[in-house]
Design an enzyme around this catalytic site. Structure first.
Site, PDB file in Angstrom:
ATOM      1  CB  THR A 178       1.362  -5.111   9.470  1.00 43.65           C
ATOM      2  OG1 THR A 178       0.099  -4.502   9.218  1.00 43.65           O
ATOM      3  CG2 THR A 178       1.291  -5.932  10.754  1.00 43.65           C
ATOM      4  CD  GLU A 210      -3.712  -9.854   4.632  1.00 43.50           C
ATOM      5  OE1 GLU A 210      -3.974 -10.824   3.896  1.00 43.50           O
ATOM      6  OE2 GLU A 210      -2.764  -9.840   5.448  1.00 43.50           O
ATOM      7  CD  GLN A 254     -26.657  -1.995  22.785  1.00 45.53           C
ATOM      8  OE1 GLN A 254     -25.703  -1.347  22.365  1.00 45.53           O
ATOM      9  NE2 GLN A 254     -27.740  -1.413  23.268  1.00 45.53           N
ATOM     10  N   GLY A 299     -23.272  -0.146  29.775  1.00 47.56           N
ATOM     11  CA  GLY A 299     -22.255   0.913  29.955  1.00 47.56           C
ATOM     12  C   GLY A 299     -20.873   0.328  30.185  1.00 47.56           C
ATOM     13  CB  SER A 347      -0.903   0.037   1.238  1.00 46.01           C
ATOM     14  OG  SER A 347      -1.721  -1.091   1.285  1.00 46.01           O
ATOM     15  N   PRO A 355       0.307   5.881  -0.212  1.00 43.03           N
ATOM     16  CG  PRO A 355       1.460   7.706   0.698  1.00 43.03           C
ATOM     17  CD  PRO A 355       1.680   6.362   0.050  1.00 43.03           C
TER      18      PRO A 355
HETATM   19  C1  LIG Z   1      -4.230  -1.914  10.574  1.00 47.41           C
HETATM   20  C2  LIG Z   1      -3.843  -1.960   9.118  1.00 47.41           C
HETATM   21  C3  LIG Z   1      -2.750  -2.705   8.724  1.00 47.41           C
HETATM   22  C4  LIG Z   1      -2.364  -2.747   7.390  1.00 47.41           C
HETATM   23  N1  LIG Z   1      -1.249  -3.469   7.032  1.00 47.41           N
HETATM   24  C5  LIG Z   1      -0.824  -3.413   5.741  1.00 47.41           C
HETATM   25  C6  LIG Z   1       0.399  -4.058   5.363  1.00 47.41           C
HETATM   26  O1  LIG Z   1       1.063  -4.715   6.180  1.00 47.41           O
HETATM   27  N2  LIG Z   1       0.839  -3.909   4.088  1.00 47.41           N
HETATM   28  C7  LIG Z   1       0.135  -3.201   3.159  1.00 47.41           C
HETATM   29  O2  LIG Z   1       0.579  -3.134   2.014  1.00 47.41           O
HETATM   30  N3  LIG Z   1      -1.046  -2.600   3.471  1.00 47.41           N
HETATM   31  C8  LIG Z   1      -1.534  -2.685   4.747  1.00 47.41           C
HETATM   32  N4  LIG Z   1      -2.712  -2.051   5.087  1.00 47.41           N
HETATM   33  C9  LIG Z   1      -3.426  -1.295   4.072  1.00 47.41           C
HETATM   34  C10 LIG Z   1      -4.755  -1.906   3.643  1.00 47.41           C
HETATM   35  O3  LIG Z   1      -4.532  -3.076   2.900  1.00 47.41           O
HETATM   36  C11 LIG Z   1      -5.537  -0.838   2.901  1.00 47.41           C
HETATM   37  O4  LIG Z   1      -5.931   0.135   3.877  1.00 47.41           O
HETATM   38  C12 LIG Z   1      -6.760  -1.370   2.175  1.00 47.41           C
HETATM   39  O5  LIG Z   1      -6.390  -2.179   1.098  1.00 47.41           O
HETATM   40  C13 LIG Z   1      -7.673  -0.242   1.665  1.00 47.41           C
HETATM   41  O6  LIG Z   1      -6.927   0.702   0.947  1.00 47.41           O
HETATM   42  P1  LIG Z   1      -7.086   2.258   1.315  1.00 47.41           P
HETATM   43  O7  LIG Z   1      -6.917   2.379   2.780  1.00 47.41           O
HETATM   44  O8  LIG Z   1      -6.188   3.034   0.451  1.00 47.41           O
HETATM   45  O9  LIG Z   1      -8.590   2.601   0.998  1.00 47.41           O
HETATM   46  P2  LIG Z   1      -9.157   3.029  -0.444  1.00 47.41           P
HETATM   47  O10 LIG Z   1      -8.704   2.075  -1.467  1.00 47.41           O
HETATM   48  O11 LIG Z   1      -8.898   4.471  -0.664  1.00 47.41           O
HETATM   49  O12 LIG Z   1     -10.719   2.801  -0.227  1.00 47.41           O
HETATM   50  C14 LIG Z   1     -11.568   3.760   0.419  1.00 47.41           C
HETATM   51  C15 LIG Z   1     -12.998   3.229   0.323  1.00 47.41           C
HETATM   52  O13 LIG Z   1     -13.393   3.129  -1.047  1.00 47.41           O
HETATM   53  C16 LIG Z   1     -13.830   1.809  -1.331  1.00 47.41           C
HETATM   54  N5  LIG Z   1     -13.492   1.452  -2.713  1.00 47.41           N
HETATM   55  C17 LIG Z   1     -12.281   1.578  -3.327  1.00 47.41           C
HETATM   56  N6  LIG Z   1     -12.347   1.094  -4.565  1.00 47.41           N
HETATM   57  C18 LIG Z   1     -13.596   0.619  -4.729  1.00 47.41           C
HETATM   58  C19 LIG Z   1     -14.291  -0.017  -5.810  1.00 47.41           C
HETATM   59  N7  LIG Z   1     -13.692  -0.275  -6.985  1.00 47.41           N
HETATM   60  N8  LIG Z   1     -15.579  -0.361  -5.622  1.00 47.41           N
HETATM   61  C20 LIG Z   1     -16.196  -0.110  -4.430  1.00 47.41           C
HETATM   62  N9  LIG Z   1     -15.605   0.474  -3.384  1.00 47.41           N
HETATM   63  C21 LIG Z   1     -14.318   0.832  -3.534  1.00 47.41           C
HETATM   64  C22 LIG Z   1     -13.100   0.943  -0.321  1.00 47.41           C
HETATM   65  O14 LIG Z   1     -13.746  -0.311  -0.143  1.00 47.41           O
HETATM   66  C23 LIG Z   1     -13.134   1.829   0.913  1.00 47.41           C
HETATM   67  O15 LIG Z   1     -14.379   1.680   1.555  1.00 47.41           O
HETATM   68  C24 LIG Z   1      -3.127  -2.044   6.423  1.00 47.41           C
HETATM   69  C25 LIG Z   1      -4.257  -1.320   6.817  1.00 47.41           C
HETATM   70  C26 LIG Z   1      -4.624  -1.275   8.152  1.00 47.41           C
HETATM   71  C27 LIG Z   1      -5.862  -0.505   8.541  1.00 47.41           C
END
Ligand SMILES: Cc1cc2nc3c(=O)[nH]c(=O)nc-3n(C[C@H](O)[C@H](O)[C@H](O)COP(=O)(O)OP(=O)(O)OC[C@H]3O[C@@H](n4cnc5c(N)ncnc54)[C@H](O)[C@@H]3O)c2cc1C
Length: 382
Positions: A157, A365, A338, A342, A125, A127
């Site tokens: 992670t 994932e 729930q 509280g 992932s 930005p």
């Molecule tokens: C605690 C944590 C640990 C993580 N660890 C790792 C790691 O070790 N390595 C790594 O590489 N990543 C990691 N991630 C990243 C994670 O895989 C991403 O956050 C996830 O894939 C979603 O990407 P994004 O956050 O950019 O959301 P976005 O892709 O920006 O999505 C935002 C919203 O839009 C929706 N959306 C996007 N595209 C579509 C579509 N085509 N149709 C419908 N809805 C859509 C999504 O479902 C979401 O609700 C981690 C995330 C968290 C929270």
């Protein structure tokens, strides 16, 4: 479908469950400190958990995906932060090195995942590239006999614990038609010159699990850092995520199971209107519904794991398991809060933590929406 595991695997799951239950008093301080104590990583190594998915010939236990799912459920039921850390290292990272690594890479890197000194990381992932992982902007420029990697990864992670990360970067120019073209997986030691680990994210839950950015500033790696083939990294990432989703589904089952177990105990003890609240249908019916859903989620998870163990396609089934189990975990943890009234909202009761920790399961994932995309595509394909 035969969901039995062998005696060794059963014993391992039982040993992990017992070990993890004994961690109870360590969870609070570690969550507060925002770190997994190093001695626990060493203990996970001694238990065999860190190498459980690695074949015996490569120094691991060679356990099945079924066994891994059972172990993940037990770890998550006890401590979700620890389960996430293990899921990434023993699941997706070890799995990718086993599957795509050369003999030299397996010999060099797998022991680093199992020696108890660290946990592996998977840096996909960025930005601007989450669900659309093919949009990554990190680049790997051929440089002498190797590559120079530039880019910024986020939400990695285990970054703070990792001897190395599997880093995805693009070799060559972006192809507007085939957006995944050129994406390549590299094994990057995190002590290499040019690697900087960002500050740990402050998170809603999973606070002891490390989630950090990784900045790669002209990081020089040799050709032997390429995992699999140049340009085949996107397929490698998707294959890793397919397997990883079984781990997240199992984690969701463990979180839901543990939260509901606490809700059941609480409901039997807490008295209102002159009797235990467990005697009210408004309290026990949700427990009945969710107990059924936990079992359904576990069956979906084990089916995907079994298919994987049989060498059969499991992409759709892993997505179904992850989608259903993670969404079920939201219902289960919120119901557990729930039922605690509280008290459920207060940090003193573990259900508060399970609700926060479980929230991530529908996101990482692959979000629930992406699981639906994967399932829908397979339903209407051809
Ligand atoms: C605690 C944590 C640990 C993580 N660890 C790792 C790691 O070790 N390595 C790594 O590489 N990543 C990691 N991630 C990243 C994670 O895989 C991403 O956050 C996830 O894939 C979603 O990407 P994004 O956050 O950019 O959301 P976005 O892709 O920006 O999505 C935002 C919203 O839009 C929706 N959306 C996007 N595209 C579509 C579509 N085509 N149709 C419908 N809805 C859509 C999504 O479902 C979401 O609700 C981690 C995330 C968290 C929270």
């Amino acid at each position: 479908m035969n969901l039995a595991v062998n005696a060794t695997e059963r014993d391992l799951a039982a040993a992990v469950a017992e070990w993890a239950r004994a961690l109870e008093t360590r969870i609070g301080p570690a969550e507060k400190a925002g770190e997994i104590p190093r001695d626990l990583i060493a203990e996970l190594s001694e238990l065999g958990v860190l190498g459980m998915t690695i074949p015996e010939k490569d120094g691991g236990l060679g356990a099945s995906s079924l066994a891994f799912a059972l172990v993940m459920e037990e770890l998550a039921a006890a401590w979700p932060s620890l389960a996430v850390a293990v899921a990434v290292s023993s699941g997706i990272v070890a799995g990718s090195i086993v599957r795509y690594g050369s003999a030299e890479q397996r010999a060099r890197w797998l022991p680093r995942l199992t020696d108890g000194r660290g946990l592996g990381a998977f840096a996909l992932s960025e930005p601007s590239a989450g669900s659309d992982a093919a949009a990554i902007g990190s680049t790997a420029r051929p440089d002498g006999s190797g590559y120079a990697i530039e880019g910024r990864k986020q939400f990695v992670t285990n970054a703070r614990y990792a001897p190395f990360a599997i880093v995805f970067a693009r070799v060559g120019a972006v192809d507007p038609v085939r957006s995944h073209a050129g994406i390549t997986a590299f094994v990057v030691p995190l002590d290499a010159a040019g690697v900087a680990i960002g500050p740990a994210e402050r998170k809603l839950g999973l606070r002891a699990s490390d989630t950090s950015a990784l900045v790669l500033d002209g990081v020089r790696v040799g050709e032997d850092a390429v995992l699999g083939q140049v340009g085949a990294g996107f397929a490698l990432a998707l294959a890793g995520l397919d397997g990883g989703r079984i781990g997240i589904a199992a984690q969701s089952v463990g979180i839901a199971r543990a939260a509901l177990a606490r809700a059941r105990t609480y409901a039997k003890q807490r008295r209102q209107f002159g009797r235990p609240i467990a005697e009210f249908d408004g309290v026990r019916f949700p427990l009945a519904t969710l107990a059924s859903e936990v079992d359904a989620a576990r069956m979906l998870t084990l089916r995907a794991a079994w298919l994987r163990d049989q060498g059969r396609p499991f992409t759709r089934e892993a997505a179904m398991a992850k989608l259903y189990a993670s969404e079920m975990a939201q219902r289960a943890t919120h119901t557990a809060v729930q039922i605690h009234g509280g008290n459920g909202y207060m940090g003193e009761y573990a259900v508060e933590r399970y609700a926060r920790d479980g929230r991530a399961t529908t996101i990482y994932e692959g979000t629930s929406e992406i699981q639906r995309l994967v399932i829908a595509r397979s339903l209407v394909a051809g």
